[in-house]
Design an enzyme around this catalytic site. Sequence first.
Site, PDB file in Angstrom:
ATOM      1  N   HIS A   1     -16.977 -34.921  53.874  1.00  0.00           N
ATOM      2  CA  HIS A   1     -16.507 -36.605  53.727  1.00  0.00           C
ATOM      3  C   HIS A   1     -15.635 -37.078  53.727  1.00  0.00           C
ATOM      4  O   HIS A   1     -15.288 -37.955  52.738  1.00  0.00           O
ATOM      5  CB  HIS A   1     -17.527 -37.096  52.157  1.00  0.00           C
ATOM      6  CG  HIS A   1     -18.721 -36.933  51.999  1.00  0.00           C
ATOM      7  ND1 HIS A   1     -19.828 -37.070  52.793  1.00  0.00           N
ATOM      8  CD2 HIS A   1     -19.558 -36.185  51.177  1.00  0.00           C
ATOM      9  CE1 HIS A   1     -20.847 -37.223  52.283  1.00  0.00           C
ATOM     10  NE2 HIS A   1     -20.583 -35.767  51.437  1.00  0.00           N
TER      11      HIS A   1
ATOM     12  N   ASP B   1     -19.191 -32.277  47.257  1.00  0.00           N
ATOM     13  CA  ASP B   1     -20.393 -32.404  47.902  1.00  0.00           C
ATOM     14  C   ASP B   1     -20.647 -32.174  49.292  1.00  0.00           C
ATOM     15  O   ASP B   1     -19.686 -32.426  49.857  1.00  0.00           O
ATOM     16  CB  ASP B   1     -21.197 -34.132  47.342  1.00  0.00           C
ATOM     17  CG  ASP B   1     -20.768 -34.985  47.779  1.00  0.00           C
ATOM     18  OD1 ASP B   1     -19.008 -35.117  47.659  1.00  0.00           O
ATOM     19  OD2 ASP B   1     -21.294 -35.652  48.415  1.00  0.00           O
ATOM     20  N   GLU B   2     -21.637 -31.984  49.759  1.00  0.00           N
ATOM     21  CA  GLU B   2     -21.883 -31.972  51.193  1.00  0.00           C
ATOM     22  C   GLU B   2     -21.240 -31.167  51.726  1.00  0.00           C
ATOM     23  O   GLU B   2     -20.572 -31.712  52.773  1.00  0.00           O
ATOM     24  CB  GLU B   2     -22.825 -33.693  51.147  1.00  0.00           C
ATOM     25  CG  GLU B   2     -23.753 -33.440  50.632  1.00  0.00           C
ATOM     26  CD  GLU B   2     -24.670 -35.443  50.930  1.00  0.00           C
ATOM     27  OE1 GLU B   2     -25.823 -35.569  51.023  1.00  0.00           O
ATOM     28  OE2 GLU B   2     -24.149 -35.502  51.057  1.00  0.00           O
ATOM     29  N   PRO B   3     -20.060 -30.155  51.777  1.00  0.00           N
ATOM     30  CA  PRO B   3     -19.584 -29.619  53.230  1.00  0.00           C
ATOM     31  C   PRO B   3     -20.114 -29.249  53.782  1.00  0.00           C
ATOM     32  O   PRO B   3     -19.874 -27.661  54.594  1.00  0.00           O
ATOM     33  CB  PRO B   3     -18.635 -28.294  51.791  1.00  0.00           C
ATOM     34  CG  PRO B   3     -20.064 -27.536  51.044  1.00  0.00           C
ATOM     35  CD  PRO B   3     -20.895 -29.058  50.487  1.00  0.00           C
ATOM     36  N   CYS B   4     -20.638 -29.926  54.377  1.00  0.00           N
ATOM     37  CA  CYS B   4     -21.104 -29.567  55.708  1.00  0.00           C
ATOM     38  C   CYS B   4     -20.520 -28.631  56.526  1.00  0.00           C
ATOM     39  O   CYS B   4     -19.724 -29.680  57.245  1.00  0.00           O
ATOM     40  CB  CYS B   4     -21.914 -30.282  56.327  1.00  0.00           C
ATOM     41  SG  CYS B   4     -23.310 -31.863  55.767  1.00  0.00           S
TER      42      CYS B   4
END
Length: 536
Positions: free
Chosen positions: A250, A315-318
């Site tokens: 993010h 969060d969400e370390p895509c």
Amino acid sequence: MIKRGSAISHTVIPALLQFKVDEKRKFIFESEMAVAYTDNRVASIAERFCSDVVRRTEVRFKPITGQPGPNEPSIKVQLAGDHEIRALPRPAGVWPVGDGPADERHSITIAIDGVVVRAVEPVGVARALMTLIQFLATAPRVDARKISVQCGRILDAPRYAWRGLSLDLSRTFFTVGEIQRIIDLLTLYKLNVLHLHLTDDQSWRLPMGRSGTGPESTGNFYSDDDLRRLVHYAEDRFVTVVPEVDMPGHASALIKLNPALDTGRNNMEFEIKIGREHRNAWLDPELPATFELIEEILVDVAGIFSGSYIHIGGDEPCGMPRDLYSTYVQRARCFIRSIGKQPLGWQESARAGLGPGDVIQYWSTAIALAESLPPEARPETPEQQVVDLAMRDIEAAAEVSVPMIMSPQSHCYLDVPYAERSTEAAEADRQGRVGLRRYSPKTVAESFNWEPSQAVGPSHAAQVAGVEAAIWAETISDFDDLSFLLLPRLPGIAEKAWSAPAAADWSQYRDRLARHGRLWTQDDLTYFHASTVDWP
Ligand code: TNX
């Protein structure tokens, strides 16, 4: 007779631990009554109480130091413990500021000749006076200057030490004045943490981190002074502001401000199996400039926010390789400790390993987790495997007894659309517009019906460290949208965080909730008039 959190005897949210009602007697609160205290540490609390009461009821109390006149009915505020207060349970979980939890336990005695409020610490007095405000503002009126309340004795104490709201300021900007109104709402429901999600892909709202050569963002951000004002305003009301610097994922907005942080591999677009395009930028721990900047930012953040915790997101370390993610998170945690603060992260941060002193914030659901996986690990049919992965985060946390703040998407995300109709036709447009469409809509009752200690399974109840609602702002365009999603669900979160398990079922709770619409209207807060609640 003891009534536990009964909707019949009171309208207070969160439900009281104990209210022994004296069925036969009533006490009349009226204008000119003194709110008397001897300890100066409660002076500003008593003054604020008087101004809140007059604003909400038009009954004007007067704060005084010393003793009220003999035989004069009054509200006496005493900073003192007694055996009944000391016998009340201490809260479970982690405390957002300082070493041990401040003592919020208190008693209120309402007798025919006067009221006594007693607590060991000022914070306990503040919580008790909030109960009285709710009593007074929802009680039947004798006349314009008098309010009649059932006599009795209240003993109250919070279940969890951490009771919060996470507010997404990155997707939508709110002014300092608007955030202060949210702090007022938190205090009305005895919530004590305001977690500010200050950075994300869409914008970077911190004053620091803007020194790069990138184009200055045209978006709004807060100055040091804005943030200090918020911290001070919250502190004054016994609310701790927990800043979140969301990383390593993010991070698009920060990289845009500082193009030197772009390593070519960390700014990517990819497709998610469940059918969405996703863009993610992550901070590359192998680039020296990354931590040079991040450490500077964290030092400045630590200097402004007085609480113990700095939230590192996580969060969400895509699309970020797993080993780089672990390296990043471990280094960020270690640095935060080196400057005297405690790190806290969303549940994915468990995947970087956990040790004593770590705290994680549980939020995931199957769909959300599917998106948080690196591409090579993304399962074909996500359901079972992603649930397994979430459970692994929890098991990892359990193994090292890491406390978990409960923010399950299913019950704590307030950007879930409302399922029931509104009683107000004019709300249809807003109801259709706000709330993320990828979540199935839920009624206010469905959102209320959960038990924090069971949220990650019965065997992990002891690790539950608190409860935090989260409001994400992708669908929110202004303050009215925000408050429409917060109300009426937020008080239900406060009830889960403060009150004894199953203090009230939905039908009891609903009757109390209905009486609170009046308070929100007084505060000029837009709320969703759920047709499942009998608003007066
Ligand atoms: C997940 S929960 C997010 C946010 C979104 C939110 C929408 C979490 C730690 N990340 O980036 O805004 O879902 O509900």
